[in-house]
Design an enzyme around this catalytic site. Sequence first.
Site, PDB file in Angstrom:
ATOM      1  N   SER A 107       0.817  -1.209   0.000  1.00 56.57           N
ATOM      2  CA  SER A 107       0.000   0.000   0.000  1.00 56.57           C
ATOM      3  C   SER A 107       0.859   1.271   0.000  1.00 56.57           C
ATOM      4  CB  SER A 107      -0.949  -0.052   1.208  1.00 56.57           C
ATOM      5  OG  SER A 107      -1.862   1.012   1.202  1.00 56.57           O
ATOM      6  N   ASP A 143      10.870   5.435  -9.538  1.00 56.78           N
ATOM      7  CA  ASP A 143      10.543   5.935 -10.870  1.00 56.78           C
ATOM      8  C   ASP A 143      11.212   7.267 -11.179  1.00 56.78           C
ATOM      9  OD1 ASP A 143       9.054   3.717 -11.286  1.00 56.78           O
ATOM     10  OD2 ASP A 143       7.120   4.734 -11.491  1.00 56.78           O
ATOM     11  N   LYS A 162      -0.521  -4.112  -3.136  1.00 56.01           N
ATOM     12  CA  LYS A 162      -1.842  -3.693  -2.656  1.00 56.01           C
ATOM     13  C   LYS A 162      -2.078  -2.257  -3.110  1.00 56.01           C
ATOM     14  CE  LYS A 162      -4.577  -3.271   1.601  1.00 56.01           C
ATOM     15  NZ  LYS A 162      -4.839  -1.819   1.624  1.00 56.01           N
TER      16      LYS A 162
END
Length: 240
Positions: free
Chosen positions: A183, A194, A208
């Site tokens: 999560s 990224d 999740k």
Amino acid sequence: TVVLAPFYNSPAYRAGIRPGDVILGVDGKSTANMTTTEVADMLKGPKGTAVSITLGREGLLEPLTVSVVRDEIPRHGVDQYLLVRPGIGYIRLTSFNEVTDKELAEALVKLNARNLQGLILDLRNNTGGLLSAGVAVADMFLQKNQIIVSHRGRGAEKPYYATRGSGGLDVPVIVLINHYSASAAEIVAGALQDHDRGLVLGETSFGKGLVQTIYPLDEDAGLALTTAKYYTPSGRLIQR
């Protein structure tokens, strides 16, 4: 009922209970056919009282019994920070709650993060928490207006951006994750990865990343309907 991970410095942690331990009995009563909630209710009690817990542990032929003295369990977002050696800081985030970003900011100041050669951000066994806390944590390491995460599904796509930015904090970062990182922990790890802000090291995370809407039904029932999913800045779906 299986132990996921005892909170750092909690009564269970101090008693030596480990991730993966199976709770077989509480105060001599078998937990067979009990729900996790029923087991939890047996473990709870007044502060300062003791409870005997029988555990099954991989590698042991016989069950293990430990005595745990009940106490208040602190739920800090940041439960540990230290210098592993001169110039290398370490911060462990155990959850993403209302105070996680504040505690992280305090830990960075106390570690003199701007002058560190490297920082280890430990998100292992962090199962997540508040989306807002995950966004706030990632914000501390990214540049202002960089995207942190977005959710796409029913309705328009909603992106979340760094609104404050790191303010010049450019210390190299290593993010530790494992299979129980989920999560909000995956949102932070994915955003730093990224944007090439940090390297991610460890295991494949849990996966999740759902937005769910709850619809009440008759007879005290309800329906949890997935209405969107979370994506990292480069467009990777977090949900496995």
